[in-house]
Design an enzyme around this catalytic site. Structure first.
Site, PDB file in Angstrom:
ATOM      1  N   LYS A   1       0.801  -1.228   0.000  1.00 54.62           N
ATOM      2  CA  LYS A   1       0.000   0.000   0.000  1.00 54.62           C
ATOM      3  C   LYS A   1       0.832   1.275   0.000  1.00 54.62           C
ATOM      4  O   LYS A   1       0.315   2.343  -0.316  1.00 54.62           O
ATOM      5  CB  LYS A   1      -0.976  -0.007   1.176  1.00 54.62           C
ATOM      6  CG  LYS A   1      -2.030  -1.087   1.067  1.00 54.62           C
ATOM      7  CD  LYS A   1      -2.925  -0.888  -0.153  1.00 54.62           C
ATOM      8  CE  LYS A   1      -4.010  -1.943  -0.225  1.00 54.62           C
ATOM      9  NZ  LYS A   1      -4.928  -1.732  -1.344  1.00 54.62           N
TER      10      LYS A   1
HETATM   11  N1  PMP Z   1      -3.543  -8.087   1.227  1.00 50.46           N
HETATM   12  C1  PMP Z   1      -3.640  -7.193   2.212  1.00 50.46           C
HETATM   13  C2  PMP Z   1      -3.061  -7.523   3.544  1.00 50.46           C
HETATM   14  C3  PMP Z   1      -4.311  -5.966   1.994  1.00 50.46           C
HETATM   15  O1  PMP Z   1      -4.408  -5.067   2.985  1.00 50.46           O
HETATM   16  C4  PMP Z   1      -4.866  -5.724   0.725  1.00 50.46           C
HETATM   17  C5  PMP Z   1      -5.596  -4.425   0.477  1.00 50.46           C
HETATM   18  N2  PMP Z   1      -6.918  -4.366   0.838  1.00 50.46           N
HETATM   19  C6  PMP Z   1      -4.754  -6.697  -0.278  1.00 50.46           C
HETATM   20  C7  PMP Z   1      -4.084  -7.864   0.011  1.00 50.46           C
HETATM   21  C8  PMP Z   1      -5.369  -6.549  -1.650  1.00 50.46           C
HETATM   22  O2  PMP Z   1      -4.748  -5.561  -2.420  1.00 50.46           O
HETATM   23  P1  PMP Z   1      -5.638  -4.649  -3.374  1.00 50.46           P
HETATM   24  O3  PMP Z   1      -6.458  -3.750  -2.481  1.00 50.46           O
HETATM   25  O4  PMP Z   1      -4.658  -3.871  -4.183  1.00 50.46           O
HETATM   26  O5  PMP Z   1      -6.518  -5.509  -4.173  1.00 50.46           O
END
Ligand code: PMP
Length: 346
Positions: free
Chosen positions: A48
């Site tokens: 992130k």
């Molecule tokens: N894994 C974790 C631990 C996350 O916090 C997130 C984000 N919500 C994701 C996977 C998925 O990533 P994305 O939001 O880019 O689909």
């Protein structure tokens, strides 16, 4: 002449360029070669960081953000941490609306990074005024000079991964990858990365990982948003009870679902077998690889890249706590060896 000081100007310069690590014992007996992009090497310890810096710097370029502005977001924890970190360096206030499903470690961590945190009930619909989406929206309206990152509906979320994660994987694999497998929450990671990779080679197969209790897989297959698919589950950051516009479904070839229990056990197995201490969704994506291998998705020439989105330290009171695992009913039929037996020496 004095030697040059080799220092970074601040922590933000370390975002991105995370390592690709070959998986060895986890994929023993599988068809193909497997590699994990280990996103906990980002300074905020998750993927992130990439969207936080990209979206905030785009807002600065457009003149929307000025010193002292407030940044507001809904977040399961990781995005909040990254936004709080960027806000500190750039001099912004940070308000975060988080789900009550998030671990207490994550919430304490956000507060330690100077963010103001609102904890909102997890099991209410997205349009309920108590949901973290609605709380963030209201706070944005009430706070003068604020911006709302809105990661689920922000096209820049896709763009961040299109510009960083995608090119990094293409370069690190020398363009040899055949499959890209990633968890889908907002969908930014999978669709931004996939968009870039498929522009380089349209034959690369992209597989999204979804949770039981989430609508994404069915929506992708049928175009229907089926509320019957929605029920509570434990994995944080994976799957959704709405359709995020930050997911470009056209870039994804298929979705596969994984369970809470198997993903938790698989995360624990990754630390024991690869020495890589990873979060719950890393267990989920690895669990998906096991299922895909069983289904015959791969062959000996497959070169498969997965994303490990964050670090295990964020789940000490969850999947790495035997007590929590037991409370979920995840430790039935386990041998002592599989739980982390402790020997007390007297
Ligand atoms: N894994 C974790 C631990 C996350 O916090 C997130 C984000 N919500 C994701 C996977 C998925 O990533 P994305 O939001 O880019 O689909």
């Amino acid at each position: 002449m004095k030697n040059e000081i080799k220092a970074h100007n601040n922590i933000l310069e370390l975002i991105g360029n995370t390592p690709l690590v070959r998986l060895n014992r986890m994929t023993e007996g599988f068809q193909g070669d497997f590699y994990a992009k280990v996103e906990s090497f980002n300074p905020g310890h998750s993927s992130k960081d990439r969207i936080a810096i990209h979206i905030i710097e785009e807002a600065e370029r457009k003149g929307i953000l000025t010193k002292g502005s407030t940044i507001i977001e809904t977040t399961s924890g990781n995005t909040g941490f990254s936004i709080a970190m960027v806000s500190i360096i750039k001099g912004y206030d940070c308000i975060l609306a988080v789900s009550s499903k998030s671990s207490s470690d994550k919430i304490d961590m956000l507060r330690s990074m100077g963010a103001k945190v609102y904890v909102c009930p997890a099991h209410v619909s997205a349009d309920d005024p108590r949901s973290y989406y609605q709380v963030a929206k209201r706070l944005h309206e009430e706070t003068k000079g604020s911006i709302y990152i809105n990661q689920y509906f922000n096209e820049l979320n896709i763009d961040a991964h299109y510009k960083s994660t995608g090119p990094e994987i293409w370069e690190q694999t020398g363009g040899q990858l055949t499959h890209f497998v990633a968890c889908s929450g907002t969908g930014g990671t999978i669709s931004g990365t996939a968009r870039y990779l498929k522009e380089q080679n349209p034959k690369i197969k992209v597989i999204g990982v979804d949770a039981y209790g989430s609508v994404l897989k069915k929506y992708h297959e049928t175009g229907n948003f089926d509320t019957n698919e929605i029920y509570p589950y434990r994995i944080e950051g994976l799957g959704k009870n709405l359709i995020p516009s930050a997911t470009d479904f056209d870039t994804i070839d298929k979705f596969i679902k994984v369970t809470d229990a198997e993903s938790a056990h698989t995360a624990r197995e990754i630390s024991r077998k690869e020495g890589l201490f990873v979060g719950y969704t890393s267990g989920a994506v690895m669990q998906a690889l096991k299922q895909l291998n069983e289904e015959g998705e791969f062959n000996k020439d497959s070169k498969v890249v997965v994303i490990f989105p964050d670090h295990g330290s964020r789940y000490m009171s969850k999947i790495y706590s035997d007590k929590w695992m037991e409370d979920q009913g995840f430790l039935e039929n386990e041998t002592v060896e599989e739980t982390q037996a402790i020997q007390f020496v007297k």
